[in-house]
Enzyme design. Structure first.
Site, PDB file in Angstrom:
ATOM      1  N   LEU A 191     -36.581  23.250 -25.092  1.00 24.13           N
ATOM      2  CA  LEU A 191     -37.818  23.317 -24.301  1.00 24.13           C
ATOM      3  C   LEU A 191     -39.008  22.935 -25.169  1.00 24.13           C
ATOM      4  O   LEU A 191     -39.093  23.312 -26.332  1.00 24.13           O
ATOM      5  CB  LEU A 191     -38.024  24.720 -23.736  1.00 24.13           C
ATOM      6  CG  LEU A 191     -36.984  25.210 -22.736  1.00 24.13           C
ATOM      7  CD1 LEU A 191     -37.482  26.492 -22.068  1.00 24.13           C
ATOM      8  CD2 LEU A 191     -36.658  24.161 -21.688  1.00 24.13           C
ATOM      9  N   HIS A 204     -41.760  30.030 -25.157  1.00 29.30           N
ATOM     10  CA  HIS A 204     -42.798  30.986 -25.562  1.00 29.30           C
ATOM     11  C   HIS A 204     -42.531  32.358 -24.932  1.00 29.30           C
ATOM     12  O   HIS A 204     -42.686  33.391 -25.576  1.00 29.30           O
ATOM     13  CB  HIS A 204     -44.184  30.537 -25.074  1.00 29.30           C
ATOM     14  CG  HIS A 204     -44.652  29.232 -25.636  1.00 29.30           C
ATOM     15  ND1 HIS A 204     -44.736  28.091 -24.879  1.00 29.30           N
ATOM     16  CD2 HIS A 204     -45.075  28.886 -26.875  1.00 29.30           C
ATOM     17  CE1 HIS A 204     -45.205  27.099 -25.618  1.00 29.30           C
ATOM     18  NE2 HIS A 204     -45.405  27.549 -26.843  1.00 29.30           N
ATOM     19  N   LEU A 251     -47.751  27.381 -21.957  1.00 26.74           N
ATOM     20  CA  LEU A 251     -46.574  28.218 -22.205  1.00 26.74           C
ATOM     21  C   LEU A 251     -45.386  27.809 -21.336  1.00 26.74           C
ATOM     22  O   LEU A 251     -45.537  27.515 -20.162  1.00 26.74           O
ATOM     23  CB  LEU A 251     -46.917  29.684 -21.927  1.00 26.74           C
ATOM     24  CG  LEU A 251     -48.081  30.254 -22.735  1.00 26.74           C
ATOM     25  CD1 LEU A 251     -48.266  31.734 -22.423  1.00 26.74           C
ATOM     26  CD2 LEU A 251     -47.880  30.057 -24.229  1.00 26.74           C
ATOM     27  N   GLN A 279     -54.568  20.583 -36.558  1.00 29.83           N
ATOM     28  CA  GLN A 279     -53.187  20.126 -36.695  1.00 29.83           C
ATOM     29  C   GLN A 279     -52.883  18.875 -35.876  1.00 29.83           C
ATOM     30  O   GLN A 279     -51.727  18.465 -35.780  1.00 29.83           O
ATOM     31  CB  GLN A 279     -52.205  21.257 -36.392  1.00 29.83           C
ATOM     32  CG  GLN A 279     -52.141  21.730 -34.954  1.00 29.83           C
ATOM     33  CD  GLN A 279     -51.294  22.980 -34.816  1.00 29.83           C
ATOM     34  OE1 GLN A 279     -51.731  24.084 -35.150  1.00 29.83           O
ATOM     35  NE2 GLN A 279     -50.063  22.848 -34.343  1.00 29.83           N
ATOM     36  N   MET A 295     -50.387  27.703 -28.689  1.00 32.04           N
ATOM     37  CA  MET A 295     -51.478  26.801 -28.325  1.00 32.04           C
ATOM     38  C   MET A 295     -51.547  26.695 -26.798  1.00 32.04           C
ATOM     39  O   MET A 295     -52.058  25.713 -26.255  1.00 32.04           O
ATOM     40  CB  MET A 295     -51.269  25.421 -28.947  1.00 32.04           C
ATOM     41  CG  MET A 295     -51.244  25.496 -30.477  1.00 32.04           C
ATOM     42  SD  MET A 295     -51.741  23.975 -31.284  1.00 32.04           S
ATOM     43  CE  MET A 295     -50.507  22.856 -30.649  1.00 32.04           C
ATOM     44  N   GLU A 354     -37.449  28.704 -33.805  1.00 31.46           N
ATOM     45  CA  GLU A 354     -36.724  27.825 -34.739  1.00 31.46           C
ATOM     46  C   GLU A 354     -36.773  26.370 -34.298  1.00 31.46           C
ATOM     47  O   GLU A 354     -36.406  25.479 -35.056  1.00 31.46           O
ATOM     48  CB  GLU A 354     -35.258  28.260 -34.840  1.00 31.46           C
ATOM     49  CG  GLU A 354     -35.079  29.532 -35.625  1.00 31.46           C
ATOM     50  CD  GLU A 354     -33.622  29.895 -35.814  1.00 31.46           C
ATOM     51  OE1 GLU A 354     -32.739  29.252 -35.192  1.00 31.46           O
ATOM     52  OE2 GLU A 354     -33.360  30.839 -36.581  1.00 31.46           O
ATOM     53  N   LYS A 355     -37.219  26.119 -33.064  1.00 29.67           N
ATOM     54  CA  LYS A 355     -37.339  24.739 -32.564  1.00 29.67           C
ATOM     55  C   LYS A 355     -38.146  23.888 -33.549  1.00 29.67           C
ATOM     56  O   LYS A 355     -37.786  22.762 -33.843  1.00 29.67           O
ATOM     57  CB  LYS A 355     -37.990  24.807 -31.183  1.00 29.67           C
ATOM     58  CG  LYS A 355     -38.780  23.618 -30.747  1.00 29.67           C
ATOM     59  CD  LYS A 355     -37.887  22.498 -30.266  1.00 29.67           C
ATOM     60  CE  LYS A 355     -38.651  21.433 -29.516  1.00 29.67           C
ATOM     61  NZ  LYS A 355     -39.852  20.985 -30.185  1.00 29.67           N
ATOM     62  N   ASP A 356     -39.260  24.447 -34.039  1.00 27.60           N
ATOM     63  CA  ASP A 356     -40.063  23.740 -35.044  1.00 27.60           C
ATOM     64  C   ASP A 356     -39.638  24.281 -36.407  1.00 27.60           C
ATOM     65  O   ASP A 356     -40.323  25.108 -37.016  1.00 27.60           O
ATOM     66  CB  ASP A 356     -41.556  23.983 -34.790  1.00 27.60           C
ATOM     67  CG  ASP A 356     -41.988  23.378 -33.469  1.00 27.60           C
ATOM     68  OD1 ASP A 356     -41.776  22.170 -33.278  1.00 27.60           O
ATOM     69  OD2 ASP A 356     -42.494  24.112 -32.607  1.00 27.60           O
ATOM     70  N   ARG A 363     -43.921  18.983 -24.219  1.00 22.54           N
ATOM     71  CA  ARG A 363     -43.927  17.523 -24.068  1.00 22.54           C
ATOM     72  C   ARG A 363     -42.904  17.022 -23.052  1.00 22.54           C
ATOM     73  O   ARG A 363     -43.043  15.913 -22.541  1.00 22.54           O
ATOM     74  CB  ARG A 363     -43.615  16.853 -25.405  1.00 22.54           C
ATOM     75  CG  ARG A 363     -44.689  17.132 -26.406  1.00 22.54           C
ATOM     76  CD  ARG A 363     -44.392  16.494 -27.715  1.00 22.54           C
ATOM     77  NE  ARG A 363     -45.479  16.792 -28.635  1.00 22.54           N
ATOM     78  CZ  ARG A 363     -45.576  16.313 -29.841  1.00 22.54           C
ATOM     79  NH1 ARG A 363     -44.662  15.502 -30.297  1.00 22.54           N
ATOM     80  NH2 ARG A 363     -46.583  16.635 -30.610  1.00 22.54           N
TER      81      ARG A 363
HETATM   82  O1  PAF Z   1     -46.210  26.150 -32.793  1.00 23.98           O
HETATM   83  C1  PAF Z   1     -47.377  26.206 -32.368  1.00 23.98           C
HETATM   84  O2  PAF Z   1     -47.607  26.393 -31.165  1.00 23.98           O
HETATM   85  C2  PAF Z   1     -48.535  26.031 -33.327  1.00 23.98           C
HETATM   86  O3  PAF Z   1     -48.225  25.136 -34.326  1.00 23.98           O
HETATM   87  C3  PAF Z   1     -49.041  27.375 -33.911  1.00 23.98           C
HETATM   88  C4  PAF Z   1     -47.970  28.058 -34.735  1.00 23.98           C
HETATM   89  C5  PAF Z   1     -49.489  28.290 -32.791  1.00 23.98           C
HETATM   90  C6  PAF Z   1     -50.244  27.121 -34.826  1.00 23.98           C
HETATM   91  O4  PAF Z   1     -51.295  26.506 -34.147  1.00 23.98           O
END
Ligand code: PAF
Length: 285
Positions: A180, A33, A29, A57, A26, A144-146, A183
């Site tokens: 990282l 990322h 970066l 989302q 999104m 894996e952070k999320d 936010r």
């Molecule tokens: O983790 C993210 O940045 C977002 O949730 C993703 C996977 C790009 C989907 O919008």
């Protein structure tokens, strides 16, 4: 050369039938990322990075407006990391008028972040399904952070028989251990210092598990104490779950995952850690 697509047709024309590595983002970066992009570049002949702030989302419209956007900086970082294709669509390109399909991964989306952010994983699952179907990558890379997001995406990828594979990548941490996240930059200096309690809670729990503790309650007590010591932090949840179902477990087993969410200065920070390394495939089952 860097190729930039803003429509589906341009993207298909650039990619042709050739499989590529893919890192969906999104924007905003950071080094986390970049580590995904650099890995994709190492493992694939070409790498596509998408920048799309997915409105579906975000529960709170104000959060969507506040989300940091800096295309110039992101484009430069992507180019410097060796990816050669950027997909940067407008909202109507992804969700044309009349769009009404939703993808929902039911059980895995219910708890934790799903409970705190109703509809969030529906939005993630819908856009990721769309993006994977559009890009059709050989490999798509997710941090894996999320962890819950990763599990939701692995599930939908398997259930829908989408092409290629999902590659989970380790969390990138600051030198003090904080995972990282875009936010982190919004924290005051004091909150940023206190936030180190989040990884400390997880690593304390892992140390206890490494030294033989198998009961969950003492692990959670020790981890919670780290957070309680910092006045700006409020613990939302700290739990130990089965890594495939994300359901809480009573004792530590190989692969068990500690998940944490903390509120600080109106932001939510999340992190997670494997407590015992999973058994190698030939020893499990
Ligand atoms: O983790 C993210 O940045 C977002 O949730 C993703 C996977 C790009 C989907 O919008």
């Amino acid at each position: 050369v860097l190729e930039i697509a803003t429509t589906r047709d341009e993207l298909r024309a650039i990619l042709g039938a050739e499989a590529a590595g893919y890192v969906p983002t999104m924007g905003a970066l950071h080094q986390g990322h970049i580590s995904l992009i650099e890995r994709a570049v190492r493992e694939n002949a070409r790498t596509v990075v998408s920048l799309f702030v997915n409105p579906k989302q975000f529960g709170d419209p104000a959060d969507l407006v506040r989300y940091p956007r800096d295309r110039e900086r992101d484009f430069a970082a992507i180019s410097a990391s060796g990816a050669t294709v950027i997909f940067s669509p407008r909202e109507l390109e992804i969700y044309p008028p009349g769009f009404e399909t939703t993808i929902e991964v039911t059980s895995l989306s219910r708890r934790w972040e799903g409970a705190a952010r109703p509809g969030h994983f529906r939005g993630v699952a819908t856009v990721v399904t769309l993006l994977l179907s559009l890009v059709r990558p050989a490999r798509a890379y997710f941090g894996e952070k999320d962890f819950q997001q990763l599990r939701v995406i692995q599930r939908l990828h398997a259930d829908l028989g989408l092409p290629g594979s999902i590659v989970p990548c380790p969390t990138v941490r600051d030198s003090d251990g904080l995972a990282l996240s875009s936010r982190n930059a919004r924290l005051s200096a004091l909150a940023r210092r206190q936030a180190v309690a989040i990884p400390r809670a997880l690593f304390t729990m892992r140390d206890l598990a490494d030294s033989g503790e198998r009961e969950i309650a003492p692990l959670i007590a020790a981890g919670s104490q780290e957070v309680a010591k910092r006045d700006l932090l409020t613990l939302d949840y700290l739990t130990v779950v089965d890594p495939s179902t994300l359901e809480p477990i009573p004792t530590v087993v190989p692969g068990a995952r500690a998940l944490i969410a903390v509120s600080v200065e109106g932001l939510r920070l999340i992190d997670n850690l494997a407590l015992l390394e999973p058994l190698p495939a030939h020893l499990s089952g």
